[in-house]
Design a protein around this motif. Structure first.
Motif, PDB file in Angstrom:
ATOM      1  N   ASN A  31       0.827  -1.206   0.000  1.00  0.00           N
ATOM      2  CA  ASN A  31       0.000   0.000   0.000  1.00  0.00           C
ATOM      3  C   ASN A  31       0.863   1.258   0.000  1.00  0.00           C
ATOM      4  N   GLU A  32       1.901   1.276   0.822  1.00  0.00           N
ATOM      5  CA  GLU A  32       2.772   2.444   0.899  1.00  0.00           C
ATOM      6  C   GLU A  32       3.501   2.676  -0.422  1.00  0.00           C
ATOM      7  N   LEU A  33       3.937   1.615  -1.054  1.00  0.00           N
ATOM      8  CA  LEU A  33       4.637   1.742  -2.335  1.00  0.00           C
ATOM      9  C   LEU A  33       3.698   2.255  -3.415  1.00  0.00           C
ATOM     10  N   CYS A  34       2.472   1.748  -3.427  1.00  0.00           N
ATOM     11  CA  CYS A  34       1.505   2.201  -4.434  1.00  0.00           C
ATOM     12  C   CYS A  34       1.121   3.660  -4.208  1.00  0.00           C
ATOM     13  N   LYS A  35       1.030   4.089  -2.959  1.00  0.00           N
ATOM     14  CA  LYS A  35       0.753   5.503  -2.677  1.00  0.00           C
ATOM     15  C   LYS A  35       1.873   6.380  -3.212  1.00  0.00           C
ATOM     16  N   GLU A  36       3.100   5.899  -3.116  1.00  0.00           N
ATOM     17  CA  GLU A  36       4.254   6.644  -3.618  1.00  0.00           C
ATOM     18  C   GLU A  36       4.255   6.708  -5.141  1.00  0.00           C
ATOM     19  N   ALA A  37       3.949   5.588  -5.792  1.00  0.00           N
ATOM     20  CA  ALA A  37       4.024   5.528  -7.253  1.00  0.00           C
ATOM     21  C   ALA A  37       2.776   6.071  -7.934  1.00  0.00           C
ATOM     22  N   PHE A  38       1.614   5.855  -7.309  1.00  0.00           N
ATOM     23  CA  PHE A  38       0.340   6.245  -7.914  1.00  0.00           C
ATOM     24  C   PHE A  38      -0.445   7.112  -6.926  1.00  0.00           C
ATOM     25  N   PRO A  39      -0.008   8.344  -6.700  1.00  0.00           N
ATOM     26  CA  PRO A  39      -0.603   9.177  -5.646  1.00  0.00           C
ATOM     27  C   PRO A  39      -2.062   9.539  -5.884  1.00  0.00           C
ATOM     28  N   ASP A  40      -2.538   9.431  -7.114  1.00  0.00           N
ATOM     29  CA  ASP A  40      -3.931   9.770  -7.398  1.00  0.00           C
ATOM     30  C   ASP A  40      -4.887   8.614  -7.104  1.00  0.00           C
ATOM     31  N   GLU A  41      -4.365   7.457  -6.744  1.00  0.00           N
ATOM     32  CA  GLU A  41      -5.195   6.283  -6.485  1.00  0.00           C
ATOM     33  C   GLU A  41      -5.246   5.987  -4.993  1.00  0.00           C
ATOM     34  N   SER A  42      -6.329   5.367  -4.556  1.00  0.00           N
ATOM     35  CA  SER A  42      -6.437   4.926  -3.167  1.00  0.00           C
ATOM     36  C   SER A  42      -5.563   3.694  -2.958  1.00  0.00           C
ATOM     37  N   PRO A  43      -5.029   3.504  -1.750  1.00  0.00           N
ATOM     38  CA  PRO A  43      -4.274   2.282  -1.473  1.00  0.00           C
ATOM     39  C   PRO A  43      -5.124   1.062  -1.809  1.00  0.00           C
ATOM     40  N   PRO A  44      -4.616   0.095  -2.566  1.00  0.00           N
ATOM     41  CA  PRO A  44      -5.475  -0.962  -3.111  1.00  0.00           C
ATOM     42  C   PRO A  44      -5.884  -2.045  -2.119  1.00  0.00           C
ATOM     43  N   LEU A  45      -5.138  -2.221  -1.022  1.00  0.00           N
ATOM     44  CA  LEU A  45      -5.330  -3.399  -0.184  1.00  0.00           C
ATOM     45  C   LEU A  45      -5.864  -3.051   1.205  1.00  0.00           C
ATOM     46  N   HIS A  46      -6.743  -3.917   1.710  1.00  0.00           N
ATOM     47  CA  HIS A  46      -7.106  -3.903   3.123  1.00  0.00           C
ATOM     48  C   HIS A  46      -6.234  -4.967   3.798  1.00  0.00           C
ATOM     49  N   SER A  47      -5.198  -4.541   4.501  1.00  0.00           N
ATOM     50  CA  SER A  47      -4.226  -5.506   5.011  1.00  0.00           C
ATOM     51  C   SER A  47      -4.845  -6.509   5.977  1.00  0.00           C
ATOM     52  N   TRP A  48      -5.860  -6.098   6.727  1.00  0.00           N
ATOM     53  CA  TRP A  48      -6.446  -6.997   7.720  1.00  0.00           C
ATOM     54  C   TRP A  48      -7.265  -8.114   7.082  1.00  0.00           C
ATOM     55  N   TRP A  49      -7.554  -8.015   5.792  1.00  0.00           N
ATOM     56  CA  TRP A  49      -8.258  -9.104   5.117  1.00  0.00           C
ATOM     57  C   TRP A  49      -7.439 -10.391   5.110  1.00  0.00           C
ATOM     58  N   ALA A  50      -6.157 -10.298   5.360  1.00  0.00           N
ATOM     59  CA  ALA A  50      -5.320 -11.500   5.393  1.00  0.00           C
ATOM     60  C   ALA A  50      -5.762 -12.474   6.465  1.00  0.00           C
ATOM     61  N   VAL A  51      -6.407 -11.986   7.518  1.00  0.00           N
ATOM     62  CA  VAL A  51      -6.824 -12.857   8.619  1.00  0.00           C
ATOM     63  C   VAL A  51      -8.240 -13.397   8.416  1.00  0.00           C
ATOM     64  N   LEU A  52      -8.911 -12.970   7.340  1.00  0.00           N
ATOM     65  CA  LEU A  52     -10.262 -13.450   7.067  1.00  0.00           C
ATOM     66  C   LEU A  52     -10.215 -14.833   6.436  1.00  0.00           C
TER      67      LEU A  52
END
Length: 294
Positions: free
Chosen positions: A204-225
């Motif tokens: 998410n942090e890398l995508c925010k850096e590279a694509f600042p006009d887009e929302s962070p793509p991932l919900h990290s807590w979904w990994a525990v679902l």
């Protein structure tokens, strides 16, 4: 510069084309040659940055436990261009080169189609190598930035604790110590799950850096679902990390029919759990024209 995502017919290849990038000092654009001549110097850890120092300590400690021959073969290399794509899905020169390449810095862009095609027939065996490679690539990129700091444990610090825990679990089971076996298995599972959550945060942090006009793509807590949501976020991580890697390497990925048409939730913009359930257009190619459930 942005990595475009356009829909295309399934008959076109999934591959990469060389572009200029402000983040890569390219020495050549010739296919099969190095993009950069050598790896940047490692930035020293600050004395008071304990998180960085612990990440480096864990990585280096587990790296020393690896067999020297394997360790040398998996050493992170300067970025190198890959052979041009031909047809997809075929095990062509580009596919083999990407599947067998050691970790590189900047990291290799591995499209989700390729990851699925290699992981399914190997019963997730190749996915283990993918997991090692991306963790090692992200770790090396972090510590080689000017003033950089590690936020993960690299391929060695992520995979080997899990592998050793499983080995100990099996050994205890064979020695008729089921309690110890269960303990080591649960420790290994908790470790790999925690590092997966951390990976999503970093992507998410890398995508925010590279694509600042887009929302962070991932919900990290979904990994525990439970499934399928952990699989959903995992596939999205593969796709968006490939986009980021292509960006920093100065490449543009061709559109990925698996991520953008067959399973549109992979390449979709960020969505909530409620939106995923409510909007069938995100599920599969054959549900994209269905009405929302509410």
């Amino acid at each position: 510069m942005r990595v475009a995502c356009r829909h295309r017919p399934a008959s076109k290849p999934v591959g990469r084309r060389r572009l200029r990038s402000p983040l890569v000092n390219a020495s050549t654009d010739v296919v099969g040659k190095k993009i950069s001549d050598k790896l940047p110097a490692i930035s020293p850890a600050k004395d008071d940055d304990y998180a960085d120092r612990i990440c480096r300590l864990v990585h280096d400690a587990f790296k020393t436990t690896c067999i020297p021959g394997i360790r040398n073969a998996l050493e992170t290399a300067p970025a190198q261009t890959l052979p041009p794509p031909k047809a997809w899905p075929v095990w062509n020169e580009e596919t083999i080169a990407t599947l067998t390449a050691p970790p590189q810095c900047p990291g290799i862009a591995r499209p989700v189609s390729l990851v699925i095609a290699a992981s399914v027939p190997t019963l997730l065996g190749w996915y283990g190598y993918y997991k090692f490679s991306i963790e090692e690539e992200l770790y090396e990129a972090e510590i080689r930035k000017p003033g950089g700091r590690a936020t993960g444990f690299g391929g060695y610090g992520t995979l080997l604790p899990f592998v050793y825990s499983v080995i100990l679990s099996v050994a205890c089971r064979l020695a008729d110590h089921p309690t110890a076996s269960d303990y080591f298995f649960e420790v290994g599972g908790a470790w790999i799950l925690a590092t997966q959550v951390n990976l999503y945060v970093r992507v998410n942090e890398l995508c925010k850096e590279a694509f600042p006009d887009e929302s962070p793509p991932l919900h990290s807590w979904w990994a525990v679902l439970p499934p399928p949501m952990d699989v959903v976020v995992g596939l999205r991580q593969v796709h968006y990390l490939a986009r980021y890697s292509a960006y920093v390497r100065g490449e543009q990925l061709d559109d990925d029919v698996v991520a953008e048409e067959y399973f549109p939730f992979i390449a979709s913009e960020r969505f909530t759990l409620a939106e995923f359930v409510r909007e069938p257009k995100r599920w599969f190619a054959f549900t994209k024209d269905w009405d929302n459930w509410w």
